[in-house]
Design a protein around this motif. Structure first.
Motif, short mmCIF file in Angstrom:
data_model
loop_
_atom_site.label_atom_id
_atom_site.label_comp_id
_atom_site.label_asym_id
_atom_site.label_seq_id
_atom_site.Cartn_x
_atom_site.Cartn_y
_atom_site.Cartn_z
N MET A 5 -0.41 1.32 -9.11
CA MET A 5 -0.39 0.69 -7.79
C MET A 5 0.91 -0.05 -7.54
SD MET A 5 -4.10 -0.77 -7.06
CE MET A 5 -5.43 0.33 -6.68
N PHE A 6 1.67 -0.22 -8.60
CA PHE A 6 2.86 -1.06 -8.52
C PHE A 6 4.10 -0.26 -8.18
CE2 PHE A 6 5.29 -4.72 -9.91
CZ PHE A 6 4.41 -5.74 -9.60
N TYR A 52 -2.71 -5.66 -2.81
CA TYR A 52 -3.96 -5.25 -3.42
C TYR A 52 -4.14 -5.92 -4.78
CZ TYR A 52 -7.67 -2.63 -5.53
OH TYR A 52 -8.85 -2.31 -6.15
N ILE A 53 -3.10 -5.77 -5.62
CA ILE A 53 -3.23 -6.31 -6.97
C ILE A 53 -3.42 -7.82 -6.91
CG2 ILE A 53 -2.01 -6.64 -9.15
CD1 ILE A 53 -0.74 -3.93 -8.68
N MET A 80 0.38 8.00 -4.29
CA MET A 80 -0.08 6.87 -5.08
C MET A 80 -1.60 6.75 -5.00
SD MET A 80 0.71 2.88 -4.67
CE MET A 80 -0.75 2.63 -3.72
N PHE A 81 -2.11 6.84 -3.77
CA PHE A 81 -3.54 6.66 -3.55
C PHE A 81 -4.34 7.73 -4.31
CE2 PHE A 81 -7.37 7.16 -0.83
CZ PHE A 81 -7.89 5.90 -1.04
N ARG A 128 3.53 -5.03 -0.44
CA ARG A 128 2.94 -3.84 -1.05
C ARG A 128 2.03 -4.20 -2.22
NH1 ARG A 128 0.53 -0.79 0.25
NH2 ARG A 128 0.43 0.29 -1.72
N LYS A 129 2.21 -5.40 -2.77
CA LYS A 129 1.42 -5.76 -3.94
C LYS A 129 0.20 -6.58 -3.57
CE LYS A 129 5.01 -3.90 -5.50
NZ LYS A 129 5.05 -2.51 -4.97
N LEU A 181 -3.11 11.04 5.08
CA LEU A 181 -2.48 9.75 4.84
C LEU A 181 -0.98 9.82 5.12
CD1 LEU A 181 -4.20 8.32 1.65
CD2 LEU A 181 -4.15 7.32 3.92
N THR A 216 -5.27 -0.68 0.25
CA THR A 216 -5.05 0.51 -0.58
C THR A 216 -4.42 1.65 0.20
OG1 THR A 216 -7.38 0.97 -0.23
CG2 THR A 216 -6.75 0.23 -2.41
N MET A 217 -4.75 1.79 1.48
CA MET A 217 -4.33 3.01 2.16
C MET A 217 -3.16 2.84 3.11
SD MET A 217 -7.67 5.29 2.86
CE MET A 217 -8.82 4.11 3.45
N MET A 249 6.48 2.45 -6.67
CA MET A 249 6.62 3.34 -5.51
C MET A 249 7.81 4.27 -5.67
SD MET A 249 4.16 2.76 -3.45
CE MET A 249 4.77 3.49 -1.96
N PHE A 257 -9.33 6.87 -11.50
CA PHE A 257 -10.70 6.35 -11.43
C PHE A 257 -11.71 7.44 -11.78
CE2 PHE A 257 -9.52 2.41 -9.10
CZ PHE A 257 -10.32 1.53 -9.81
N GLN A 316 -16.90 4.19 -10.22
CA GLN A 316 -16.04 3.05 -9.89
C GLN A 316 -14.90 3.52 -9.01
OE1 GLN A 316 -16.84 0.09 -10.89
NE2 GLN A 316 -17.94 0.27 -12.82
N GLY A 317 -14.33 2.59 -8.30
CA GLY A 317 -13.17 2.90 -7.49
C GLY A 317 -12.42 1.62 -7.20
N PRO A 318 -11.34 1.72 -6.39
CA PRO A 318 -10.57 0.52 -6.08
C PRO A 318 -11.42 -0.53 -5.35
CG PRO A 318 -9.47 2.51 -5.27
CD PRO A 318 -10.81 2.92 -5.76
N ILE A 354 2.83 6.87 -0.35
CA ILE A 354 1.56 6.13 -0.37
C ILE A 354 0.40 7.09 -0.67
CG2 ILE A 354 -0.12 4.99 1.13
CD1 ILE A 354 1.93 3.06 0.57
N ALA A 356 0.37 1.79 4.58
CA ALA A 356 1.70 1.56 4.04
C ALA A 356 2.21 0.19 4.46
CB ALA A 356 2.64 2.64 4.54
N ILE A 407 -4.41 7.15 -8.02
CA ILE A 407 -5.36 6.09 -8.37
C ILE A 407 -6.79 6.66 -8.39
CG2 ILE A 407 -6.34 3.86 -7.66
CD1 ILE A 407 -3.48 3.68 -8.67
N LEU A 408 -7.08 7.47 -7.37
CA LEU A 408 -8.42 8.07 -7.34
C LEU A 408 -8.63 8.98 -8.55
CD1 LEU A 408 -9.19 8.93 -3.60
CD2 LEU A 408 -9.83 6.92 -4.94
#
Lengths: 297, 556, 240
Positions: A29-30, C40-41, A107-108, C37-38, A70, C185-186, A32, A115, C127-129, A104, C188, A111-112
């Motif tokens: 997530m960090f 979320y974390i 990245m998304f 951008r960070k 997206l 998460t989605m 890019m 998971f 599980q997910g974000p 993006i 930009a 992540i999925l």
């Protein structure tokens, strides 16, 4: 035919499994930077395929429209950028915006993917093992919930059936009746659950719960191979963080595309690749070893 | 030094009428003894057992003293009690705490604060001793009832108790699992010398194995002796508990003789041979209840070559089931677990929809009925677990839920059904505060308020003691006399032999044979009653204790 | 209250203070430094930190068997509640059960039921974000419900009022938190436009969920609270 391969990374201590996913998802997530994004995307997909086989590919195919969506939608919200592709309703649709959208999206989806692998590898008992050490009561509650859920589901359907057979429910009833009926089932389930819980509490105390210090038993061991791999992983993560901190992964998409490329980018992305490849490599290596062993017989 | 010593123990519940639940109990239990405690529901068995472990002792006024290994029980720490006194309860499901078999085995040891290494060894030992290796890694929810109860036993034995207390441990199990379980308990007693204190409804499997049998009545111990003496005592005092004795004992006392009382079927068989001292009896068959005319009109339920499976690619559960139940008949389906008996009942209720074949209720296809037609005044099913049917705070409210709001004679109807089911005094109680037998009858009352012409019962005698079974039989007789057709699924061979009109054997998704109980059970050699097994070498068709006694009397 | 339990309370209070006064501001600062951008974390870290005091308090108190059992049952009911409503697909009464737990057993039980219920639900369904966000949102409604109950805004004798509160909670609170997760998460860019778009897209779902919770509250708040009260007496547990 769906081929489900055995995941050998799972046989390592759960701490390693969990640490890996936390790093993969957190770092994913960090970063890019395109080089890092590509690593994360390719390896997350590869790993999912080594675990789930064909199903992994299907999962990816399902992801494609999401990526497109997206990527294409994001520029609508940001008009900054120097290369204007076209103009709609007086707003600019820029190349930079589109590229950022693509980044993006990747990245998304990575992540999925991570998971999805997480859900296959980190079974509930592994999760509980990890947290059992410093959250013993909470993790005990978690195991208790996991026992109760299938029980309650079964009981709910029994109550539903029982009520149907005395003319109190059915599929062909009106919406209002359905809701009232569902509520009655839920209420009956609650009574049944709470009354049964008294016996569970007695059984716990009868077996010494609350009589003194409690320990946590686990069937997982921490072997030397786990230690070695853990050290490697920590080393790689530290290295990646240092490279990131030195600006190796810096990237700006809008308004002007600026992608850093220096020695830290190279070292960082190679280390990132190595880290994320660990589970897939373990799986592939094991597969090869077995093929060789089998061919000798 | 006695293992347990109970001195003048009296107890009354905090929220009771002040009546004594335990009344001056004196009992000494030696190390390694196998003690059976029996008595009617509400005689104080469970209350007594719960006093043997401090954490389980109910709230109330206690007088008298309990010593464990020479020390006052209440002075022994919780920790020592947890480890040394094992307690297995009735319900296999609710006792389990965790979601994995291996974790459950370790739970007690974790509570005692043992280290990883010790637990690993103990768990391995238990898994091997109890044959759990095969399902060691499984989720608890995947186990059968018998496996669950075995797991409960094993996880208690892992703490290495010196005494094992079991409170009706097999009441929720099918007969085969129950016998397995009790054999394991016996093995623990013989191989490890663990003291066993057990209460049970089904005395057949444990009566003969007991060193002592303690009979309780109204909170008192009325008899405490070896099994032979207990049988004699109960007979002489004409105690109601005599009806709960194993068949050989009951038959023995029904026949005049000077021989030793048999406790098992094997002994009973030999005893019977001795009674006739080698001569063959003259009368070998009893008259059957006369057959009612076959096929009067349309059968109440008729199942024609029904096939069913849950999933398209799954296994067939029903494979061409084909039978009918005539109007006003009491029909029983017997057979092992997982053969499809309960599924058949569901198919009749149109919950499981067959993919081939037909089910006719009163000559009309079941799927043609509208749901309210089918289940109002026509067909009703009593579920296996009566608790599934209670959703309100009192029995009365639960019954009232069944009536339409604008029904005029609501009160009288409820009163009438309550009377039939003998629950008039329970209407104000919470359904979960009732005993198993009372729950069963309250549930039946709720089902009967739909005024069914056809009643389906799914193992109605499960967990009931003999007296409650008797009461249930009375209720069912009343219903039958009113013309209700009853179809029952049961494991209870003795109950079927005594009360039903026809028995069918279910196996591998189909009904293998249908006959009158007399013919059915006298032709089987394993799947039959104890009375039949012990007399079959002499008599043709004696299936109940009464039959054997009657034939003996006719011959002697 | 005995000395020992006072000590335990002090310990968990210390942990709470450290988290609220030092760690959460620190996380904010770092997040700010790293740029949007960070988000979320940063927000996930903050959410976990804000849950720490609840968990720490529960652990340090060494809960009794009955308390564990009650929380486990309420969580499992939350997760399994959908199975009770097989004839109503997509009907999710989870929020209502969490709120009722808070009402009957107090803020800690409410919080734990909400957050652990969501954790397990995600363990079963994947599980997910969104996991930390759901844990946080449902934990807080369980927590909040107990206070609304004390000031009589939630009252089992007034099912309609409970239904309204349930609806508002789901739409205005839980829905917003979960949509924020999607934003982080989605999207930009975190701009007014993206936020409004995503919230607007989420609104129909949130309203459906709100209706489910409102209906459940309306029909069940009275009977379930009666049952929970009976159990409180039977278990001898007042508040967890």
């Amino acid at each position: 035919m769906q081929v489900k391969n055995k995941d050998n990374f799972s046989s390592y201590n759960p701490i390693l499994n969990f640490f890996f996913f936390v790093c993969a998802i957190g770092l994913g997530m960090f970063f890019m930077h395109p080089a890092f994004l590509v690593c994360s995307f390719v390896l997350s997909l590869l790993y999912y395929v080594t675990i789930e086989g064909l199903k992994g590919f299907k999962f990816f195919v399902l992801m494609v429209p999401l990526i497109l969506l997206l990527a294409l939608i994001n520029p609508l919200f940001n008009t900054a950028g120097t290369h204007i592709l076209f103009i709609y309703f007086g707003r600019a649709y820029t190349l930079e915006g589109l590229l950022y959208g693509v980044a993006i999206a990747f990245m998304f989806v990575s992540i999925l993917n991570w998971f999805a692998s997480y859900n296959a590898v980190m079974t509930s008992d592994k999760f509980i093992y990890i947290f059992g050490k410093f959250l013993p009561s909470i993790s005990l509650v978690l195991t208790m919930i996991l026992r109760l859920v299938p029980n309650f589901q079964r009981k709910a359907s029994q109550i539903g059936t029982a009520r149907m057979c005395i003319g109190k429910a059915g599929e062909n009833t009106e919406k209002k009746e359905k809701i009232e009926n569902g509520m009655t089932v839920l209420s009956g389930l609650a009574t049944w659950a709470l009354e049964g819980g008294i016996i569970t509490a007695d059984s716990m105390r009868s077996r010494g719960y609350g009589s003194g210090k409690r320990t946590n038993f686990a069937i997982y061991r921490f072997d030397s191979r786990d230690l070695v791999l853990l050290i490697v992983m920590i080393g790689l993560v530290a290295g990646i963080c240092v490279c990131g901190f030195m600006g190796g992964a810096a990237v700006i998409y809008t308004p002007v595309l600026e992608i850093t490329f220096n020695i830290y980018t190279i070292i960082g992305s190679v280390m990132y690749f190595c880290l994320l490849a660990i589970p897939s490599v373990i799986n592939i290596m094991e597969e090869i070893i077995w093929r060789i062993l089998r061919s000798r017989i | 030094m006695a293992h347990f010593e109970i001195k003048d123990l009296s107890f009354s519940y905090a929220l009771g009428s002040g009546k004594k639940a335990l009344d001056h109990i004196n009992l000494e239990i030696e190390q390694g003894e196998y003690i059976t405690v029996c008595g009617k529901s509400g005689s104080g068995k469970t209350t007594l057992l719960k006093h043997l472990k401090s954490v389980l002792t109910p709230h109330g006024v206690t007088e008298g003293k309990i010593y464990f290994e020479g020390k006052l029980l209440k002075d022994i720490t919780l920790r020592d009690q947890s480890a040394k006194i094992g307690y297995v309860m009735q319900n296999p499901d609710n006792q389990i705490v965790t979601d994995k078999v291996w974790h459950e085995l370790a739970f007690g040891l974790e509570s005692l604060g043992m280290d990883q290494k010790t637990i690993r060894l103990r768990v391995a030992e238990m898994a091997s001793y109890f044959g759990i290796q095969g399902w060691f890694h499984k989720n608890v929810s995947e186990l059968s009832g018998g496996q669950k109860q075995l797991l409960n036993l094993a996880s208690i034995m892992a703490m290495q108790p010196t005494v094992l207390i079991l409170d009706e441990p097999t009441s929720q199990l099918d007969p085969i699992a129950a016998t397995d379980f009790l054999n394991t308990v016996r093995k623990i007693n013989l191989e490890l010398g663990t003291t066993i204190i057990i209460t049970e409804h089904r005395l057949e499997d444990i009566f003969h194995a007991s060193d002592r049998v303690v009979v309780m009545e109204k909170g008192r111990i009325i008899c405490d002796d070896n099994p032979h003496a207990v049988g004699e005592y109960l007979k002489e005092t004409k105690n109601e508990m005599f009806a709960a004795m194993p068949s050989p004992v009951q038959i023995y006392y029904g026949v005049e003789n000077n021989l030793k009382c048999p406790l098992t079927v094997r002994e009973g068989r030999n005893w019977l041979s001795e009674v006739f001292s080698g001569n063959n009896p003259v009368h070998t068959a009893i008259d059957e209840k006369e057959q009612r005319g076959e096929n009067i009109g349309v059968p109440a339920i008729s199942i024609k070559k029904v096939w069913f499976r849950y999933e398209k690619t799954g296994q067939d559960i029903l494979k061409g089931v084909d039978f009918y139940v005539s109007r006003g008949e009491f029909f029983a389906i017997v057979g092992g677990n997982g053969t499809g008996k309960s599924t058949t009942l569901k198919a009749i209720c149109n919950i499981c929809k067959p993919y081939r074949g037909q089910i006719l209720i009163d000559g009309k296809r079941v799927e043609k009925y509208k749901s309210f037609e089918l289940f109002k005044g026509n067909l009703a099913m009593l579920p296996q677990d009566p608790q599934s049917i209670f959703v309100k705070q009192t029995v009365g409210e639960d019954l009232a839920e069944m009536m339409d709001k604008d029904c005029a004679d609501k009160e009288t109807k409820i009163a009438e059904i309550a009377k039939i089911c003998d629950i008039e005094e329970l209407l104000e109680s919470h359904p979960y505060d009732l005993s198993g037998g009372e729950q069963q009858r309250a549930a039946l009352a709720k089902v009967l308020l739909t005024e069914p012409k056809i009643l389906l019962l799914d193992e109605p005698t499960k967990g009931l003691d003999n007296f409650f079974k008797l009461k249930l039989a009375e209720v069912l007789k009343t219903l039958k006399s009113k013309g209700v057709t009853i179809l029952m699924v049961s494991h209870d061979v003795e109950f079927c032999a005594k009360y039903v009109d026809k028995v069918g054997m279910f196996f591998d998704g189909g009904l293998i044979t249908v006959n009158t109980p007399n013919k059915f059970f006298s032709r089987n050699s394993f799947y039959t009653t104890a009375a039949n097994r012990m007399s079959r070498h002499l008599f043709e068709n004696a299936i109940n204790n009464e039959d054997v006694i009657k034939l003996c009397q006719m011959n002697l | 209250m005995s000395n020992e339990s006072l000590k335990k309370d002090n310990k968990s209070l210390c942990i709470s203070l450290v988290v609220i006064l030092i760690l959460i501001p620190a996380a904010f600062a770092i997040g700010n430094y790293l740029g949007d951008r960070k988000m979320y974390i940063t927000s996930v870290v903050i959410m976990f930190l804000s849950m720490v005091p609840f968990f720490a308090n529960f652990e340090s108190r060494k809960p009794q068997a009955r308390e564990l059992v009650i929380i486990a049952i309420m969580c499992a009911l939350t997760v399994a509640s959908r199975a009770a409503l097989v004839w109503l697909p997509n009907f999710k009464p989870m929020g209502a059960i969490v709120m009722m737990t808070g009402m009957a057993f107090g803020p800690q039980a409410g919080f734990l039921t909400g957050s652990l219920g969501m954790l397990i639900s995600n363990m079963i369904f994947g599980q997910g974000p969104w996991t930390p966000w759901q844990m946080f949102a449902y934990g807080l409604i369980g927590f909040g419900a107990s206070f609304l109950y004390k000031v009589k805004i939630l009252d089992e004798k007034k099912p309609l009022k409970c239904a309204v509160v349930g609806f508002v909670t789901m739409v205005a609170f839980v829905g917003i938190i979960l949509d924020t997760c999607s934003v982080f998460t989605m999207a930009a860019y975190i701009t007014k436009e993206t936020i409004w778009t995503i919230y607007l897209f989420g609104l129909p779902v949130n309203i459906t969920q709100g209706i489910c919770v409102a209906l459940t509250m309306f029909f069940l708040v009275k009977p379930i609270m009666e049952k929970l009260m009976r159990i409180k007496i039977k278990y001898g547990v007042l508040e967890i």
